[in-house]
Design an enzyme around this catalytic site. Structure first.
Site, short mmCIF file in Angstrom:
data_model
loop_
_atom_site.label_atom_id
_atom_site.label_comp_id
_atom_site.label_asym_id
_atom_site.label_seq_id
_atom_site.Cartn_x
_atom_site.Cartn_y
_atom_site.Cartn_z
N ASP A 74 11.97 3.18 3.67
CA ASP A 74 10.65 3.81 3.74
C ASP A 74 9.95 3.75 5.10
OD1 ASP A 74 10.98 4.44 1.11
OD2 ASP A 74 9.53 3.00 0.34
N LYS A 98 15.07 8.24 -2.65
CA LYS A 98 14.69 7.50 -3.85
C LYS A 98 13.30 7.94 -4.29
CE LYS A 98 12.54 3.48 -1.62
NZ LYS A 98 11.18 3.73 -2.12
N ASP A 110 7.36 -6.60 -0.05
CA ASP A 110 7.18 -7.19 -1.38
C ASP A 110 7.29 -6.16 -2.50
OD1 ASP A 110 4.82 -6.11 -0.20
OD2 ASP A 110 3.62 -7.03 -1.77
N CYS A 163 9.08 -2.06 -2.37
CA CYS A 163 10.34 -1.31 -2.38
C CYS A 163 11.50 -2.09 -1.78
CB CYS A 163 10.16 0.02 -1.65
SG CYS A 163 9.08 1.19 -2.54
#
Length: 272
Positions: A66, A176, A207, A209
């Site tokens: 990400d 995703k 904490d 993905c």
């Protein structure tokens, strides 16, 4: 019959058949040789928090989660809704140094990015509620004022990797749309076709993905290393502390990027 190692047709007329050199047969009209070619180990030893760990670069990949405009860019989605994105940009510099070193040693680089379908049919109401709890405002798939791109829509500016981290042509991209990159994606199949057993993790949020994906990797039997200076979160400090604790305690190891980058050269020097 020996396992063939050449890329093309061998002396017996067998041709390669498979998704990668690490997982392929050699076949002809009348023969199928299922013996995979051996992969030469490339062990390196790194100092993690609490333990010296030896891993095989020939069976290792790095997953970067990400590092996208909507999360890390000043004009992206999180910044628009008032989140301080400064912490999310901290992994950029260490990743700029680490990734070329890993590519030099042919370690697969996998970009695991949030990517909604344009019709949002891969998003449940429960997931949409996380980011739009009142039903108002700009949530997943909504148009972002300014750029005009839809939030984290696959193929849009919003979902693109930040300019500072330019992927190489050899890198692998997986979309995703859950906290875990293993849920309803091709990630596990790709890793197994690469014959990978060890995964390094980087990206944001550490904490959320990153951790969810790392946990799922551990549950599937992969060896996991969290690259501490290449992950970040906008959550309170105790969330990062809990993440590091849980990775060390339950799911793998915590290591720094400079240790990883230096290890291959040190290993080669020690062999000379």
């Amino acid at each position: 019959m020996d396992a063939p190692t050449d890329r093309g047709q061998d002396a017996e007329g067998l041709r390669p058949l498979g998704p990668s050199e690490r997982n392929r047969w050699m076949v002809s009209e009348k023969i199928a040789n299922l013996v995979r070619s051996p992969i030469e180990p490339r062990p390196i030893t790194v100092q993690t928090e609490g333990k010296e760990v030896t891993l095989d670069l020939s069976r290792t990949a790095i997953i970067i989660v990400d590092m996208q405009n909507d999360f890390c860019h000043p004009e992206g989605w999180l910044a628009h809704i008032g989140v301080d994105i400064a912490p999310l940009r901290k992994p950029i510099a260490p990743l700029q140094r680490l990734l070329p070193a890993l590519r030099d040693y042919e370690v697969p680089v996998i970009w695991l990015n949030w990517g909604n379908r344009p019709d949002r049919l891969n998003l449940s109401p429960a997931l949409l509620h996380v980011y739009k709890p009142s039903g108002e405002g700009v949530g997943l798939g909504d148009v972002l004022p300014g750029s005009g791109a839809k939030v984290l829509e696959r193929g849009s500016w919003s979902a693109a990797i930040v300019d500072e981290l330019r992927p190489a042509a050899s890198d692998i991209h997986v979309a995703k749309y859950r906290m875990s990159g293993f849920q309803d994606t091709e990630l596990d199949s790709i890793l197994r076709n690469l014959d990978v057993t060890t995964l390094m993790f980087a990206g944001v949020n550490a904490d959320q993905c990153v951790l969810c994906t790392l946990q799922d990797a551990n549950f599937r039997g992969y060896d996991c290393l969290l690259v501490e200076d290449c992950v970040a979160t906008t959550s309170p400090d105790y969330c990062m502390a809990a993440t590091l604790y849980n990775v060390r305690q339950c799911f793998g190891f915590v290591v720094r990027s400079d240790v990883i980058a230096a290890a291959p050269a040190q290993a080669e020097t020690s062999r000379d």
